[in-house]
Design a protein around this motif. Sequence first.
Motif, PDB file in Angstrom:
ATOM      1  N   SER A  73     -14.923   1.601  10.002  1.00 26.11           N
ATOM      2  CA  SER A  73     -13.570   1.209  10.432  1.00 26.11           C
ATOM      3  C   SER A  73     -12.920   2.262  11.324  1.00 26.11           C
ATOM      4  O   SER A  73     -12.815   3.432  10.944  1.00 26.11           O
ATOM      5  CB  SER A  73     -12.687   0.989   9.204  1.00 26.11           C
ATOM      6  OG  SER A  73     -11.331   1.121   9.552  1.00 26.11           O
ATOM      7  N   TYR A  78      -9.822   2.665  12.002  1.00 26.90           N
ATOM      8  CA  TYR A  78      -8.574   3.159  11.418  1.00 26.90           C
ATOM      9  C   TYR A  78      -8.862   4.098  10.242  1.00 26.90           C
ATOM     10  O   TYR A  78      -8.138   5.071  10.024  1.00 26.90           O
ATOM     11  CB  TYR A  78      -7.708   1.977  10.981  1.00 26.90           C
ATOM     12  CG  TYR A  78      -7.446   1.020  12.115  1.00 26.90           C
ATOM     13  CD1 TYR A  78      -6.536   1.339  13.111  1.00 26.90           C
ATOM     14  CD2 TYR A  78      -8.138  -0.188  12.219  1.00 26.90           C
ATOM     15  CE1 TYR A  78      -6.306   0.475  14.174  1.00 26.90           C
ATOM     16  CE2 TYR A  78      -7.917  -1.057  13.276  1.00 26.90           C
ATOM     17  CZ  TYR A  78      -6.999  -0.718  14.250  1.00 26.90           C
ATOM     18  OH  TYR A  78      -6.777  -1.572  15.303  1.00 26.90           O
ATOM     19  N   ILE A  82     -10.454  -6.106  -0.002  1.00 23.92           N
ATOM     20  CA  ILE A  82      -9.187  -5.434   0.355  1.00 23.92           C
ATOM     21  C   ILE A  82      -7.992  -5.988  -0.443  1.00 23.92           C
ATOM     22  O   ILE A  82      -7.190  -5.205  -0.961  1.00 23.92           O
ATOM     23  CB  ILE A  82      -8.936  -5.507   1.885  1.00 23.92           C
ATOM     24  CG1 ILE A  82      -9.985  -4.678   2.626  1.00 23.92           C
ATOM     25  CG2 ILE A  82      -7.523  -5.037   2.234  1.00 23.92           C
ATOM     26  CD1 ILE A  82      -9.938  -4.792   4.166  1.00 23.92           C
ATOM     27  N   THR A  89      -3.451  -5.625   2.655  1.00 27.43           N
ATOM     28  CA  THR A  89      -4.041  -6.546   3.639  1.00 27.43           C
ATOM     29  C   THR A  89      -5.011  -5.836   4.581  1.00 27.43           C
ATOM     30  O   THR A  89      -5.828  -6.495   5.233  1.00 27.43           O
ATOM     31  CB  THR A  89      -2.941  -7.226   4.480  1.00 27.43           C
ATOM     32  OG1 THR A  89      -2.115  -6.211   5.037  1.00 27.43           O
ATOM     33  CG2 THR A  89      -2.090  -8.157   3.621  1.00 27.43           C
ATOM     34  N   VAL A 104      -7.178  -1.805   5.427  1.00 27.44           N
ATOM     35  CA  VAL A 104      -7.501  -0.409   5.103  1.00 27.44           C
ATOM     36  C   VAL A 104      -7.394   0.385   6.403  1.00 27.44           C
ATOM     37  O   VAL A 104      -7.543  -0.199   7.478  1.00 27.44           O
ATOM     38  CB  VAL A 104      -8.913  -0.272   4.491  1.00 27.44           C
ATOM     39  CG1 VAL A 104      -8.921  -0.719   3.052  1.00 27.44           C
ATOM     40  CG2 VAL A 104      -9.963  -1.006   5.297  1.00 27.44           C
ATOM     41  N   SER A 154      -3.068   3.801   9.204  1.00 29.69           N
ATOM     42  CA  SER A 154      -3.599   5.113   9.597  1.00 29.69           C
ATOM     43  C   SER A 154      -2.528   6.024  10.206  1.00 29.69           C
ATOM     44  O   SER A 154      -2.480   7.220   9.910  1.00 29.69           O
ATOM     45  CB  SER A 154      -4.769   4.949  10.558  1.00 29.69           C
ATOM     46  OG  SER A 154      -4.398   4.179  11.680  1.00 29.69           O
ATOM     47  N   PHE A 155      -1.658   5.459  11.054  1.00 28.88           N
ATOM     48  CA  PHE A 155      -0.645   6.320  11.681  1.00 28.88           C
ATOM     49  C   PHE A 155       0.359   6.789  10.631  1.00 28.88           C
ATOM     50  O   PHE A 155       0.769   7.957  10.611  1.00 28.88           O
ATOM     51  CB  PHE A 155       0.071   5.561  12.817  1.00 28.88           C
ATOM     52  CG  PHE A 155       0.615   6.473  13.893  1.00 28.88           C
ATOM     53  CD1 PHE A 155      -0.061   6.625  15.098  1.00 28.88           C
ATOM     54  CD2 PHE A 155       1.784   7.202  13.688  1.00 28.88           C
ATOM     55  CE1 PHE A 155       0.425   7.476  16.088  1.00 28.88           C
ATOM     56  CE2 PHE A 155       2.279   8.053  14.678  1.00 28.88           C
ATOM     57  CZ  PHE A 155       1.600   8.189  15.879  1.00 28.88           C
ATOM     58  N   TYR A 176     -16.221 -14.624   5.887  1.00 29.95           N
ATOM     59  CA  TYR A 176     -14.816 -14.284   6.174  1.00 29.95           C
ATOM     60  C   TYR A 176     -14.678 -13.724   7.589  1.00 29.95           C
ATOM     61  O   TYR A 176     -13.801 -14.131   8.352  1.00 29.95           O
ATOM     62  CB  TYR A 176     -14.295 -13.267   5.152  1.00 29.95           C
ATOM     63  CG  TYR A 176     -13.036 -12.593   5.628  1.00 29.95           C
ATOM     64  CD1 TYR A 176     -11.823 -13.285   5.627  1.00 29.95           C
ATOM     65  CD2 TYR A 176     -13.067 -11.299   6.152  1.00 29.95           C
ATOM     66  CE1 TYR A 176     -10.667 -12.688   6.116  1.00 29.95           C
ATOM     67  CE2 TYR A 176     -11.918 -10.701   6.642  1.00 29.95           C
ATOM     68  CZ  TYR A 176     -10.728 -11.401   6.621  1.00 29.95           C
ATOM     69  OH  TYR A 176      -9.593 -10.819   7.114  1.00 29.95           O
ATOM     70  N   ARG A 178     -12.592 -14.015  12.859  1.00 31.48           N
ATOM     71  CA  ARG A 178     -12.724 -13.508  14.234  1.00 31.48           C
ATOM     72  C   ARG A 178     -12.937 -14.653  15.228  1.00 31.48           C
ATOM     73  O   ARG A 178     -12.428 -14.605  16.346  1.00 31.48           O
ATOM     74  CB  ARG A 178     -13.857 -12.483  14.334  1.00 31.48           C
ATOM     75  CG  ARG A 178     -13.434 -11.037  14.070  1.00 31.48           C
ATOM     76  CD  ARG A 178     -12.597 -10.888  12.836  1.00 31.48           C
ATOM     77  NE  ARG A 178     -12.189  -9.515  12.555  1.00 31.48           N
ATOM     78  CZ  ARG A 178     -11.506  -9.154  11.493  1.00 31.48           C
ATOM     79  NH1 ARG A 178     -11.124 -10.041  10.593  1.00 31.48           N
ATOM     80  NH2 ARG A 178     -11.153  -7.897  11.307  1.00 31.48           N
TER      81      ARG A 178
HETATM   82  N1  LIG Z   1      -2.495  -0.637  11.891  1.00 33.05           N
HETATM   83  C1  LIG Z   1      -3.471  -0.520  10.833  1.00 33.05           C
HETATM   84  C2  LIG Z   1      -4.637  -1.440  11.134  1.00 33.05           C
HETATM   85  C3  LIG Z   1      -5.690  -1.393  10.022  1.00 33.05           C
HETATM   86  C4  LIG Z   1      -6.735  -2.485  10.169  1.00 33.05           C
HETATM   87  O1  LIG Z   1      -6.567  -3.454  10.922  1.00 33.05           O
HETATM   88  N2  LIG Z   1      -7.829  -2.305   9.432  1.00 33.05           N
HETATM   89  C5  LIG Z   1      -8.882  -3.302   9.427  1.00 33.05           C
HETATM   90  C6  LIG Z   1     -10.219  -2.645   9.198  1.00 33.05           C
HETATM   91  S1  LIG Z   1     -10.780  -1.792  10.633  1.00 33.05           S
HETATM   92  C7  LIG Z   1      -8.665  -4.221   8.257  1.00 33.05           C
HETATM   93  O2  LIG Z   1      -8.383  -3.761   7.166  1.00 33.05           O
HETATM   94  N3  LIG Z   1      -8.791  -5.533   8.458  1.00 33.05           N
HETATM   95  C8  LIG Z   1      -8.634  -6.457   7.382  1.00 33.05           C
HETATM   96  C9  LIG Z   1      -9.088  -7.828   7.758  1.00 33.05           C
HETATM   97  O3  LIG Z   1      -9.479  -8.060   8.889  1.00 33.05           O
HETATM   98  O4  LIG Z   1      -9.059  -8.666   6.861  1.00 33.05           O
HETATM   99  C10 LIG Z   1      -3.878   0.944  10.679  1.00 33.05           C
HETATM  100  O5  LIG Z   1      -3.722   1.709  11.654  1.00 33.05           O
HETATM  101  O6  LIG Z   1      -4.318   1.353   9.585  1.00 33.05           O
END
Ligand SMILES: N[C@@H](CCC(=O)N[C@@H](CS)C(=O)NCC(=O)O)C(=O)O
Length: 227
Positions: free
Chosen positions: A17, A19, A44, A53, A55, A68-69, A129, A134
Amino acid sequence: MSRTLYDLSAADGRRFSPYCWRAKLALAHKGLDAATVPVAFTEIPAILGGGQTTVPVLDDGGRIVRDSFAIAEYLEDACPDGPSLFGGEGGRGKARLIEGWSMYALHPQISGLVLRDIWASLAPKDQDYFRTSREQRFGRTLEDIQAGREERLEAFRKSLQPIRHALTHAPYIGGKTPLFADYILFGTLQWARVASDFQLLAERDPVAVWFAGIADLYGGRGKRVME
Ligand SMILES: N[C@@H](CCC(=O)N[C@@H](CS)C(=O)NCC(=O)O)C(=O)O
């Protein structure tokens, strides 16, 4: 005090990931240890009893921080004596710029280069999923999204020119030393590197040299893709 980071994992344990990589390098930058807990996409929603929702999620002795930020800002405020992740207010703005550029300019391109490879790396319980969510988001099959990627590679490499420009003036995006802005872009490129064999960067590209330098930091933290 225990510190735990919930970290997305592929079927074989690879951590890919973008993030989560940002958060792991932010922790290492501050000299903080954290146990990482591998989670699949479909796990998650159950993290810490529910309500998550995305990680990364950081559990810092009971203080829960998502995004992450937000994790980097939390660490900056919680550990003001450690090396700064932003180098001041202007650095926060610069990190937001790199975050926005990565998210809106680079991530869509990288998705077109490796999205089906990411799907292939996932555990079977995640594959349905990931494919459904996607394909709905992009309006095409994963196979169609990735098809013809060789023809798009050069355009992707060209789009990194702003970073090459910055790296002719300083060794890091942060300047003389790396900052969170470096880890943001590192996470973005690490995403594809870990999940796919498709080589995004040419070997002699200054961005590849910078990337390898970031991977080497903190005892080679960025090279530890399995835990
Ligand atoms: N803005 C968030 C974005 C985090 C994010 O989108 N993480 C993805 C994994 S790379 C996730 O958990 N996606 C869940 C999903 O697609 O169900 C951050 O910076 O942490």
